[in-house]
Design an enzyme around this catalytic site. Sequence first.
Site, PDB file in Angstrom:
ATOM      1  N   LEU A   1     -28.257  11.881  -4.445  1.00 34.78           N
ATOM      2  CA  LEU A   1     -28.642  11.017  -5.029  1.00 34.78           C
ATOM      3  C   LEU A   1     -27.430   9.511  -4.675  1.00 34.78           C
ATOM      4  CD1 LEU A   1     -31.611  10.825  -7.060  1.00 34.78           C
ATOM      5  CD2 LEU A   1     -30.302  10.734  -9.049  1.00 34.78           C
ATOM      6  N   ASP A   2     -27.826   8.233  -4.224  1.00 31.47           N
ATOM      7  CA  ASP A   2     -26.918   7.136  -3.833  1.00 31.47           C
ATOM      8  C   ASP A   2     -26.702   7.360  -5.423  1.00 31.47           C
ATOM      9  OD1 ASP A   2     -27.602   7.652  -1.122  1.00 31.47           O
ATOM     10  OD2 ASP A   2     -29.133   6.652  -1.841  1.00 31.47           O
ATOM     11  N   ALA A   3     -25.557   6.181  -4.796  1.00 33.39           N
ATOM     12  CA  ALA A   3     -24.519   6.183  -6.295  1.00 33.39           C
ATOM     13  C   ALA A   3     -25.251   4.700  -6.896  1.00 33.39           C
ATOM     14  CB  ALA A   3     -23.927   5.696  -5.669  1.00 33.39           C
TER      15      ALA A   3
ATOM     16  N   SER B   1     -28.329   5.587  -7.456  1.00 35.73           N
ATOM     17  CA  SER B   1     -29.810   5.643  -7.889  1.00 35.73           C
ATOM     18  C   SER B   1     -29.201   6.192  -9.452  1.00 35.73           C
ATOM     19  CB  SER B   1     -30.652   6.295  -6.904  1.00 35.73           C
ATOM     20  OG  SER B   1     -31.262   5.255  -6.185  1.00 35.73           O
TER      21      SER B   1
END
Length: 179
Positions: free
Chosen positions: A43-45, A47
């Site tokens: 999960l991207d930073a 997000s």
Amino acid sequence: MPAARLIRFNKPWGVLSQFTPEGRWQGLKDFIDLPGVYVAGRLDADSEGLLLLTDDGKLQAHIADPRFKMEKVYWVQVEGTPDEVALAALCSGVQLNDGLTRPARARRLDPPPDVWARQPPIRERKNIPTAWIELAIREGRNRQVRRMTAAVGLPTLRLIRAAIGPHTLDGLAPGSWAG
């Protein structure tokens, strides 16, 4: 042999999906001090939301590998107002630079989900409304949800993963975990 351990974590904005921090981003070690567990998926930073961790390699692969088609549900705050055309496009598949996405489930969330305030807050423009949609996908391309909403004219302002398969955010405040 003990049962596999599965941890549900509500990842705040600005935290990487790894234990080690990098640059301005925090790492998971600031929230979870459990030796032997590893992230199942990413999960991207920028997000937020559900991240699963486990101590079982087979379970980790089953959760993370798109071949198993485990559904991931996202709540997406977008700039603009989703109409039936945009939602239908998301449902049938969107052409991205790396090919056509698989069909997804998409619907407007009205009323919006009851979520925590984000730090830092999203940028909002006074003349452009925002709305929330729920998007469920079964693949995991890089920044796929953001690229899908942009492709239908609805740039993502905030992205929260609400569920991975049967696992949900229920009962988890940002930065907290259970398991």
